[in-house]
Design an enzyme around this catalytic site. Structure first.
Site, PDB file in Angstrom:
ATOM      1  N   ARG A 194       0.833  -1.211   0.000  1.00 27.06           N
ATOM      2  CA  ARG A 194       0.000   0.000   0.000  1.00 27.06           C
ATOM      3  C   ARG A 194       0.868   1.263   0.000  1.00 27.06           C
ATOM      4  O   ARG A 194       0.556   2.239  -0.690  1.00 27.06           O
ATOM      5  CB  ARG A 194      -0.941  -0.012   1.215  1.00 27.06           C
ATOM      6  CG  ARG A 194      -1.937   1.142   1.193  1.00 27.06           C
ATOM      7  CD  ARG A 194      -3.017   0.982   2.241  1.00 27.06           C
ATOM      8  NE  ARG A 194      -2.509   1.152   3.595  1.00 27.06           N
ATOM      9  CZ  ARG A 194      -3.233   0.972   4.703  1.00 27.06           C
ATOM     10  NH1 ARG A 194      -4.507   0.602   4.609  1.00 27.06           N
ATOM     11  NH2 ARG A 194      -2.701   1.141   5.894  1.00 27.06           N
TER      12      ARG A 194
ATOM     13  N   LYS B 297      -2.528   7.024   1.233  1.00 28.97           N
ATOM     14  CA  LYS B 297      -2.289   7.319   2.653  1.00 28.97           C
ATOM     15  C   LYS B 297      -1.162   8.352   2.716  1.00 28.97           C
ATOM     16  O   LYS B 297       0.007   8.022   2.898  1.00 28.97           O
ATOM     17  CB  LYS B 297      -1.941   6.034   3.407  1.00 28.97           C
ATOM     18  CG  LYS B 297      -2.111   6.150   4.902  1.00 28.97           C
ATOM     19  CD  LYS B 297      -2.194   4.785   5.558  1.00 28.97           C
ATOM     20  CE  LYS B 297      -2.040   4.842   7.058  1.00 28.97           C
ATOM     21  NZ  LYS B 297      -3.083   5.573   7.770  1.00 28.97           N
TER      22      LYS B 297
ATOM     23  N   GLU C 233     -15.987   6.483   5.465  1.00 27.25           N
ATOM     24  CA  GLU C 233     -15.208   5.830   6.522  1.00 27.25           C
ATOM     25  C   GLU C 233     -15.214   6.713   7.760  1.00 27.25           C
ATOM     26  O   GLU C 233     -15.834   7.780   7.758  1.00 27.25           O
ATOM     27  CB  GLU C 233     -13.774   5.574   6.050  1.00 27.25           C
ATOM     28  CG  GLU C 233     -13.020   6.840   5.688  1.00 27.25           C
ATOM     29  CD  GLU C 233     -11.572   6.593   5.266  1.00 27.25           C
ATOM     30  OE1 GLU C 233     -11.058   5.496   5.471  1.00 27.25           O
ATOM     31  OE2 GLU C 233     -10.969   7.537   4.735  1.00 27.25           O
TER      32      GLU C 233
HETATM   33  N1  PXG Z   1      -9.071   4.995   7.000  1.00 29.23           N
HETATM   34  C1  PXG Z   1      -8.114   5.901   7.222  1.00 29.23           C
HETATM   35  C2  PXG Z   1      -8.295   7.278   6.733  1.00 29.23           C
HETATM   36  C3  PXG Z   1      -6.961   5.534   7.908  1.00 29.23           C
HETATM   37  O1  PXG Z   1      -5.995   6.425   8.137  1.00 29.23           O
HETATM   38  C4  PXG Z   1      -7.848   3.294   8.114  1.00 29.23           C
HETATM   39  C5  PXG Z   1      -8.956   3.723   7.418  1.00 29.23           C
HETATM   40  C6  PXG Z   1      -7.746   1.862   8.523  1.00 29.23           C
HETATM   41  O2  PXG Z   1      -6.751   1.202   7.750  1.00 29.23           O
HETATM   42  P1  PXG Z   1      -5.861   0.043   8.341  1.00 29.23           P
HETATM   43  O3  PXG Z   1      -4.992  -0.358   7.196  1.00 29.23           O
HETATM   44  O4  PXG Z   1      -5.103   0.607   9.503  1.00 29.23           O
HETATM   45  O5  PXG Z   1      -6.757  -1.044   8.758  1.00 29.23           O
HETATM   46  C7  PXG Z   1      -6.814   4.207   8.365  1.00 29.23           C
HETATM   47  C8  PXG Z   1      -5.599   3.806   9.109  1.00 29.23           C
HETATM   48  C9  PXG Z   1      -3.153   6.894  13.797  1.00 29.23           C
HETATM   49  C10 PXG Z   1      -3.337   5.741  12.904  1.00 29.23           C
HETATM   50  O6  PXG Z   1      -2.068   7.020  14.372  1.00 29.23           O
HETATM   51  C11 PXG Z   1      -4.196   5.809  11.837  1.00 29.23           C
HETATM   52  C12 PXG Z   1      -4.325   4.709  11.007  1.00 29.23           C
HETATM   53  C13 PXG Z   1      -3.612   3.585  11.246  1.00 29.23           C
HETATM   54  C14 PXG Z   1      -2.770   3.539  12.314  1.00 29.23           C
HETATM   55  C15 PXG Z   1      -2.623   4.621  13.157  1.00 29.23           C
HETATM   56  O7  PXG Z   1      -4.088   7.690  13.914  1.00 29.23           O
HETATM   57  N2  PXG Z   1      -5.177   4.825   9.978  1.00 29.23           N
END
Ligand code: PXG
Length: 289
Positions: A52, A151, A184
Site C-alpha cells: 500500500r 495514505k 469511513e
Molecule cells: N481509514 C483511514 C483514513 C486511515 O488512516 C484506516 C482507514 C484503517 O486502515 P488500516 O490499514 O489501519 O486497517 C486508516 C488507518 C493513527 C493511525 O495514528 C491511523 C491509522 C492507522 C494507524 C494509526 O491515527 N489509519
C-alpha cells in the site's frame, strides 16, 4: 528509554533523528506513511502495508529510495533494535529536501523514517461498552482531489472531521463522500450488520483500503457470514443492528450510538464481538485467515 530510529539508510539515536525544515513532507505534507502493529514481536500484515505504501507513492509520483525487500528488512531491523513486543510502527516516506515552492522535482531524494514504539490504545471500557460517534459535516476527499486510497501525509480532511467529533465529546466521526454515501471514519473503516448480513461501503465510496478491513472480511467469510459491499447512507447507519469500525490502532470496535440515535439495543452486538475475538486470535497467531 530512548528509541533507535531508522533514518534514510540506517538506525540513529532518537535525538539524532532530525529532518530538514526544507523537507517537502513538512512544507506541503508531501509524502506517504503507514501505521503498522506489532503483535508478540511479529509485524502484522507487513507485506500488505509495504504494498500500500508503494502504491500511495506511485500515485503521488514519489520514488521510494529503497526496494520493497530492503524496506521490509529495515522495518524488521527497527523493530528488533527497539525490542518491540507489542507495539506500533510509523513508516514515513517524505518527498525530501527541496526549495521553497511546490515543485516536487526540486527534491532530490525521499527520506525514509521508521519509528517503532508502544501504542496508545482506546481504553478497554470503550471496547466493552461501545463508542458513540457523530456524522461529520466535513465531506471526504473527492477522488479527483486527493484520492482517498492514498495514505498521504496530508490528513487535514480527516483531522477536520476528528475536530467535529471531539467538539461533540465523542471519539470518532463518520465521514460521507460528496454524493452523501458513507466513506469511513477519520482513521478507521466502517461496517454495519443488518439481519445478520455484514455490509461495508465499497472502497470507491472514498475510504482507505484498510488492511484491518481486509483481514476482518476474510475472517467473517470464514465464519460463514455474508459480506456485501455496497453504498450505504446515513439512514442505513441509523437503522442497522450493529455498527463497528476497523483499523490498525482500534482493531475492531463497536459503535452503539450515532448522532444521538441508539444502534440496535445499545450494546456491542454479537457479530461485532465475534469478529473482534477472531481478529484478536488471528493477530496473536492463534488462528489463520
Ligand atoms: N481509514 C483511514 C483514513 C486511515 O488512516 C484506516 C482507514 C484503517 O486502515 P488500516 O490499514 O489501519 O486497517 C486508516 C488507518 C493513527 C493511525 O495514528 C491511523 C491509522 C492507522 C494507524 C494509526 O491515527 N489509519
Amino acid at each position: 528509554m530512548a528509541l533507535k530510529i531508522w533514518l534514510d539508510t540506517g538506525l540513529v539515536d532518537e535525538k539524532e533523528a532530525r529532518i530538514s525544515v526544507f523537507d517537502h513532507g513538512l512544507l506541503y505534507g508531501d509524502g506517504v506513511f503507514e501505521g503498522i502493529r506489532v503483535y508478540r514481536g511479529k509485524v502484522f500484515e507487513l507485506e500488505a502495508h509495504i504494498r500500500r505504501l508503494f502504491e500511495s507513492a506511485r500515485a503521488l509520483r514519489l520514488t521510494i529510495p529503497m526496494t520493497k525487500e530492503t524496506l521490509t528488512d529495515a522495518v524488521e531491523t527497527t523493530v528488533r533494535a527497539n525490542n518491540v513486543g507489542d507495539g506500533y510502527i510509523r513508516l514515513i516516506v517524505t518527498r525530501g529536501v527541496g526549495t521553497l515552492g511546490l515543485n516536487p522535482f526540486t527534491c532530490e531524494k525521499g527520506n525514509v523514517i521508521i519509528i517503532a514504539d508502544t501504542i496508545q490504545l482506546y481504553p478497554q471500557e470503550l471496547y466493552e461498552k461501545g463508542m458513540k460517534v457523530i456524522s461529520a459535516t466535513t465531506v471526504r476527499n473527492h477522488p479527483l482531489a486527493l484520492p482517498p486510497q492514498v495514505k498521504s501525509l496530508n490528513y487535514l480532511n480527516n483531522i477536520l472531521a476528528k475536530i467535529e467529533a471531539l467538539d461533540n465529546d465523542v471519539p470518532e466521526a463518520i465521514m460521507y463522500n460528496h454524493e452523501g454515501y458513507v466513506a469511513e471514519a477519520t482513521g478507521d473503516n466502517v461496517f454495519l450488520v443488518k439481519n445478520s448480513v455484514v455490509y461495508a461501503p465499497p472502497v470507491e465510496a472514498g475510504s482507505l483500503e484498510g488492511i484491518t478491513r481486509a483481514v476482518v472480511m476474510r475472517l467473517a467469510r470464514r465464519e460463514g457470514l455474508d459480506i456485501v459491499e455496497k453504498n450505504l447512507t446515513r439512514y442505513d447507519l441509523y437503522v442497522c443492528d450493529e455498527l463497528f469500525l476497523t483499523g490498525t490502532a482500534a482493531e475492531v470496535i463497536g459503535v452503539v450510538q450515532i448522532d444521538g440515535r441508539v444502534i440496535g439495543d445499545g450494546t456491542v452486538g454479537p457479530i461485532t464481538r465475534l469478529l473482534r475475538e477472531k481478529f484478536f486470535r488471528y493477530a496473536h497467531g492463534k488462528e489463520q485467515a
